[in-house]
Design a protein around this motif. Structure first.
Motif, mmCIF file in Angstrom:
data_model
loop_
_atom_site.group_PDB
_atom_site.id
_atom_site.type_symbol
_atom_site.label_atom_id
_atom_site.label_comp_id
_atom_site.label_asym_id
_atom_site.label_seq_id
_atom_site.Cartn_x
_atom_site.Cartn_y
_atom_site.Cartn_z
ATOM 1 N N GLY A 1 10.302 100.261 19.641
ATOM 2 C CA GLY A 1 10.226 101.332 19.158
ATOM 3 C C GLY A 1 8.947 101.727 18.631
ATOM 4 O O GLY A 1 8.224 102.870 18.020
ATOM 5 N N GLY A 2 7.809 100.597 18.553
ATOM 6 C CA GLY A 2 6.368 100.890 18.364
ATOM 7 C C GLY A 2 5.763 101.725 19.213
ATOM 8 O O GLY A 2 6.146 102.376 20.102
ATOM 9 N N ALA B 1 -0.397 97.876 12.304
ATOM 10 C CA ALA B 1 -0.029 96.383 12.633
ATOM 11 C C ALA B 1 0.917 96.208 13.529
ATOM 12 O O ALA B 1 1.477 96.876 14.042
ATOM 13 N N ILE B 2 1.008 94.822 13.806
ATOM 14 C CA ILE B 2 2.166 94.411 14.663
ATOM 15 C C ILE B 2 3.308 93.993 13.801
ATOM 16 O O ILE B 2 3.119 93.458 12.645
ATOM 17 N N GLY C 1 11.143 87.860 16.126
ATOM 18 C CA GLY C 1 11.095 88.658 17.144
ATOM 19 C C GLY C 1 9.658 88.354 17.716
ATOM 20 O O GLY C 1 8.985 87.726 17.109
ATOM 21 N N GLN C 2 9.369 89.076 18.876
ATOM 22 C CA GLN C 2 8.291 88.955 19.497
ATOM 23 C C GLN C 2 7.119 89.799 18.863
ATOM 24 O O GLN C 2 5.851 89.720 19.162
ATOM 25 N N GLY C 3 7.387 90.851 18.297
ATOM 26 C CA GLY C 3 6.740 91.789 17.682
ATOM 27 C C GLY C 3 6.504 92.947 18.202
ATOM 28 O O GLY C 3 6.686 93.144 19.860
ATOM 29 N N THR C 4 6.162 94.252 17.592
ATOM 30 C CA THR C 4 5.873 95.636 18.341
ATOM 31 C C THR C 4 4.661 95.923 17.677
ATOM 32 O O THR C 4 4.666 96.257 16.348
ATOM 33 N N ARG D 1 10.838 105.015 14.368
ATOM 34 C CA ARG D 1 11.725 104.084 14.049
ATOM 35 C C ARG D 1 11.768 102.787 14.815
ATOM 36 O O ARG D 1 11.871 103.022 16.203
ATOM 37 N N LEU D 2 11.745 101.805 14.317
ATOM 38 C CA LEU D 2 11.628 100.484 14.733
ATOM 39 C C LEU D 2 13.169 99.867 14.761
ATOM 40 O O LEU D 2 13.729 100.001 13.952
#
Length: 118
Positions: free
Chosen positions: A8-9, A91-92, A109-112, A19-20
């Protein structure tokens, strides 16, 4: 092995919304709490929002009134609705889950990437 997968990023203009989503590989009832953290370039990772197993929420001061964390226990997914986005929200964003079994276990998580720019 627990997996948390964010989505969602993206790039959004100031004042916009995103929305993430964070999908867990197992029932989110397993976790005592879930949340979202963010890390901007050159800064430490900071807590943005949390939601407990019982549904209690908490927010970092700068996002109160703009961000909303929620959970869908059927889809095993936690969401972060972000409105009125500002450039400083860039940001991530990382999904986090905590289990207080024998000691505290953190899952990430791995980040978005979220970028707020005109």
């Amino acid at each position: 092995q627990v997996q948390l997968v964010e989505s969602g990023g993206g790039l959004v203009q100031p004042g916009g919304s995103l929305r993430l989503s964070c999908a867990a590989s197992r029932s989110i009832f397993f976790f005592n709490a879930m949340g979202w953290y963010r890390q901007a370039p050159g800064k430490e990772r900071e807590l943005v929002a949390t939601i407990t197993r019982g549904g209690t929420t908490d927010y970092e001061d700068s996002v109160k009134g703009r961000f909303t964390i929620s959970r869908d226990n059927v889809k095993n997914t936690v969401y972060l609705q972000m409105n009125s986005l500002k450039p400083e929200d860039t940001a991530i964003y990382y999904c986090n889950a905590k289990n207080y079994g024998v000691g505290l276990t953190d899952y990430w998580g791995q980040g978005t990437q979220v970028t707020v720019s005109s």
